[in-house]
Design a protein around this motif. Structure first.
Motif, PDB file in Angstrom:
ATOM      1  N   ILE A  48      -3.789  12.507   7.903  1.00  0.00           N
ATOM      2  CA  ILE A  48      -2.598  11.769   7.473  1.00  0.00           C
ATOM      3  C   ILE A  48      -2.964  10.344   7.094  1.00  0.00           C
ATOM      4  O   ILE A  48      -2.509   9.813   6.065  1.00  0.00           O
ATOM      5  CB  ILE A  48      -1.530  11.792   8.586  1.00  0.00           C
ATOM      6  CG1 ILE A  48      -0.963  13.211   8.745  1.00  0.00           C
ATOM      7  CG2 ILE A  48      -0.407  10.799   8.291  1.00  0.00           C
ATOM      8  CD1 ILE A  48      -0.098  13.402   9.971  1.00  0.00           C
ATOM      9  N   GLU A  49      -3.799   9.698   7.899  1.00  0.00           N
ATOM     10  CA  GLU A  49      -4.244   8.338   7.571  1.00  0.00           C
ATOM     11  C   GLU A  49      -4.952   8.291   6.225  1.00  0.00           C
ATOM     12  O   GLU A  49      -4.724   7.382   5.416  1.00  0.00           O
ATOM     13  CB  GLU A  49      -5.182   7.819   8.660  1.00  0.00           C
ATOM     14  CG  GLU A  49      -4.489   7.376   9.926  1.00  0.00           C
ATOM     15  CD  GLU A  49      -5.447   6.754  10.925  1.00  0.00           C
ATOM     16  OE1 GLU A  49      -4.949   6.134  11.891  1.00  0.00           O
ATOM     17  OE2 GLU A  49      -6.673   6.880  10.754  1.00  0.00           O
ATOM     18  N   LYS A  50      -5.819   9.263   5.983  1.00  0.00           N
ATOM     19  CA  LYS A  50      -6.568   9.278   4.728  1.00  0.00           C
ATOM     20  C   LYS A  50      -5.655   9.551   3.535  1.00  0.00           C
ATOM     21  O   LYS A  50      -5.807   8.925   2.475  1.00  0.00           O
ATOM     22  CB  LYS A  50      -7.678  10.323   4.795  1.00  0.00           C
ATOM     23  CG  LYS A  50      -8.632  10.301   3.606  1.00  0.00           C
ATOM     24  CD  LYS A  50      -9.370   8.979   3.478  1.00  0.00           C
ATOM     25  CE  LYS A  50     -10.331   8.732   4.630  1.00  0.00           C
ATOM     26  NZ  LYS A  50     -11.155   7.518   4.400  1.00  0.00           N
ATOM     27  N   LEU A  51      -4.695  10.453   3.709  1.00  0.00           N
ATOM     28  CA  LEU A  51      -3.734  10.717   2.638  1.00  0.00           C
ATOM     29  C   LEU A  51      -2.936   9.460   2.308  1.00  0.00           C
ATOM     30  O   LEU A  51      -2.699   9.141   1.130  1.00  0.00           O
ATOM     31  CB  LEU A  51      -2.788  11.845   3.049  1.00  0.00           C
ATOM     32  CG  LEU A  51      -3.403  13.245   3.198  1.00  0.00           C
ATOM     33  CD1 LEU A  51      -2.414  14.195   3.855  1.00  0.00           C
ATOM     34  CD2 LEU A  51      -3.839  13.800   1.839  1.00  0.00           C
ATOM     35  N   ASN A  52      -2.519   8.735   3.341  1.00  0.00           N
ATOM     36  CA  ASN A  52      -1.774   7.487   3.119  1.00  0.00           C
ATOM     37  C   ASN A  52      -2.656   6.429   2.467  1.00  0.00           C
ATOM     38  O   ASN A  52      -2.213   5.702   1.562  1.00  0.00           O
ATOM     39  CB  ASN A  52      -1.224   6.964   4.447  1.00  0.00           C
ATOM     40  CG  ASN A  52      -0.117   7.847   5.000  1.00  0.00           C
ATOM     41  OD1 ASN A  52       0.536   8.586   4.269  1.00  0.00           O
ATOM     42  ND2 ASN A  52       0.102   7.783   6.305  1.00  0.00           N
ATOM     43  N   GLU A  53      -3.896   6.332   2.927  1.00  0.00           N
ATOM     44  CA  GLU A  53      -4.821   5.354   2.367  1.00  0.00           C
ATOM     45  C   GLU A  53      -5.038   5.582   0.871  1.00  0.00           C
ATOM     46  O   GLU A  53      -5.094   4.628   0.085  1.00  0.00           O
ATOM     47  CB  GLU A  53      -6.151   5.458   3.103  1.00  0.00           C
ATOM     48  CG  GLU A  53      -7.268   4.584   2.548  1.00  0.00           C
ATOM     49  CD  GLU A  53      -8.600   4.898   3.214  1.00  0.00           C
ATOM     50  OE1 GLU A  53      -9.609   4.955   2.493  1.00  0.00           O
ATOM     51  OE2 GLU A  53      -8.629   5.086   4.454  1.00  0.00           O
ATOM     52  N   LYS A  54      -5.118   6.842   0.473  1.00  0.00           N
ATOM     53  CA  LYS A  54      -5.361   7.185  -0.922  1.00  0.00           C
ATOM     54  C   LYS A  54      -4.062   7.384  -1.708  1.00  0.00           C
ATOM     55  O   LYS A  54      -4.098   7.783  -2.878  1.00  0.00           O
ATOM     56  CB  LYS A  54      -6.227   8.444  -1.010  1.00  0.00           C
ATOM     57  CG  LYS A  54      -7.658   8.216  -0.535  1.00  0.00           C
ATOM     58  CD  LYS A  54      -8.509   9.459  -0.697  1.00  0.00           C
ATOM     59  CE  LYS A  54      -9.979   9.136  -0.490  1.00  0.00           C
ATOM     60  NZ  LYS A  54     -10.521   8.283  -1.567  1.00  0.00           N
ATOM     61  N   GLU A  55      -2.942   7.131  -1.046  1.00  0.00           N
ATOM     62  CA  GLU A  55      -1.620   7.261  -1.655  1.00  0.00           C
ATOM     63  C   GLU A  55      -1.399   8.653  -2.231  1.00  0.00           C
ATOM     64  O   GLU A  55      -0.866   8.827  -3.337  1.00  0.00           O
ATOM     65  CB  GLU A  55      -1.408   6.176  -2.721  1.00  0.00           C
ATOM     66  CG  GLU A  55      -1.470   4.761  -2.149  1.00  0.00           C
ATOM     67  CD  GLU A  55      -1.164   3.689  -3.179  1.00  0.00           C
ATOM     68  OE1 GLU A  55      -1.129   4.000  -4.380  1.00  0.00           O
ATOM     69  OE2 GLU A  55      -0.941   2.541  -2.762  1.00  0.00           O
ATOM     70  N   ILE A  56      -1.833   9.644  -1.476  1.00  0.00           N
ATOM     71  CA  ILE A  56      -1.614  11.044  -1.859  1.00  0.00           C
ATOM     72  C   ILE A  56      -0.263  11.471  -1.301  1.00  0.00           C
ATOM     73  O   ILE A  56      -0.057  11.494  -0.088  1.00  0.00           O
ATOM     74  CB  ILE A  56      -2.751  11.938  -1.314  1.00  0.00           C
ATOM     75  CG1 ILE A  56      -4.084  11.529  -1.945  1.00  0.00           C
ATOM     76  CG2 ILE A  56      -2.455  13.413  -1.577  1.00  0.00           C
ATOM     77  CD1 ILE A  56      -5.299  12.200  -1.336  1.00  0.00           C
TER      78      ILE A  56
END
Length: 222
Positions: A48-56
Motif C-alpha cells: 500500500i505504501e509503495k502504491l501510494n508513493e507511485k500514485e498508483i
C-alpha cells in the motif's frame, strides 16, 4: 497467518506493485488484491505504501487475518506498524463474503492446517476468474512444505512471463527456496470421490464457511 519468513525487500515490493498496476491497466479496470492470513500486515502494508508513493490508483489492497493459531505450529507474530490495517476475518470468510471481485488472492507461507486448501476451494466457487499468488514454492516436499499437500494437489501454476520476470525474479529466496508462484484451482489430479473439491457450493458453505453478520461485514468493509 503469514509467517515472518516472507522477505519483504524494497525491490520485491516495488516490482510487485508495478506488476499489479500493469495487470490493472491490461484489464482496463481497478483490481482488488486480498491477502488472507496476513499476519502482522507487513506485506500488504508495504505494498500500500509503495502504491501510494507511485500514485498508483487502480489497485486496491485488503488484508485479513483472524489470528486463529489452532492446528498451526507457527509462533504468533509480534505486532507491527501495519498491524492495524489487518481486518479480523478468516481466509475462507474473506473470500466468500468479499463485496468486491477477488482478482488476486495472496497467501504467504500459510499454516499447514488446511486453510490454504479451503481458500482455494472458496476461490473456485466464488471468484473463478481470480488467481492465487502463493509465496511458498511449487510443490510439497519435506524441504519445502510451505503450503499443504492438499493445496498443491489442487493447484496449477499458470505460465506468466511478466509475473516470473517482474515479481518472482525480485523476491529474495531464503534457505527453504521459497518464492512466489501464481496459479488457479485445478481439480483434474484429484481422484478422491469424497474430497471437498467435489462438494457443491451449498455443501461447502454449510461445512466450511462461518456466518458473518451483515453489520460486521459493513464494519469490516471488505
Amino acid at each position: 497467518m503469514t509467517r515472518g519468513y516472507v522477505l519483504v525487500t524494497d525491490d520485491f515490493i516495488t516490482s510487485f506493485a508495478e506488476w499489479l498496476e500493469d495487470q490493472a491497466n491490461l484489464k482496463n479496470k481497478d483490481i482488488n488484491v486480498y491477502e488472507v492470513g496476513a499476519g502482522n500486515g507487513e506485506l500488504s502494508g508495504k505494498l500500500i505504501e509503495k502504491l501510494n508513493e507511485k500514485e498508483i490508483k487502480n489497485v486496491n489492497i485488503i488484508a485479513t487475518d483472524n489470528k486463529d493459531y489452532e492446528g498451526s505450529d507457527y509462533p504468533k507474530q509480534e505486532d507491527h506498524e501495519y498491524t492495524d490495517l489487518v481486518k479480523d476475518l478468516g481466509a475462507v470468510e474473506t473470500i466468500w463474503h468479499a463485496t468486491k471481485t477477488v482478482d488476486y488472492l495472496i497467501m504467504g507461507w500459510p499454516p499447514l492446517n488446511g486453510y490454504d486448501f479451503n481458500a482455494l476451494i472458496a476461490m473456485m466457487h466464488k471468484h473463478i476468474n481470480g488467481e492465487i499468488i502463493l509465496i511458498g514454492g511449487d510443490d510439497f516436499s519435506s524441504k519445502r512444505n510451505l503450503a499443504s499437500e492438499e493445496f498443491y494437489l489442487h493447484f496449477k501454476e499458470c505460465e506468466n512471463q511478466s509475473f516470473d520476470g517482474d515479481v518472482r525474479a525480485n523476491y529474495q529466496v531464503n534457505e527453504l527456496e521459497d518464492y512466489p508462484i501464481i496459479g488457479k484451482p485445478y481439480l483434474e489430479r484429484c481422484k478422491e470421490s469424497g474430497c471437498r473439491c467435489k462438494f457443491t457450493k451449498s455443501k461447502f458453505k454449510q461445512d466450511y464457511v462461518d456466518e458473518v453478520s451483515a453489520e460486521r461485514l459493513l464494519d469490516l468493509m471488505i
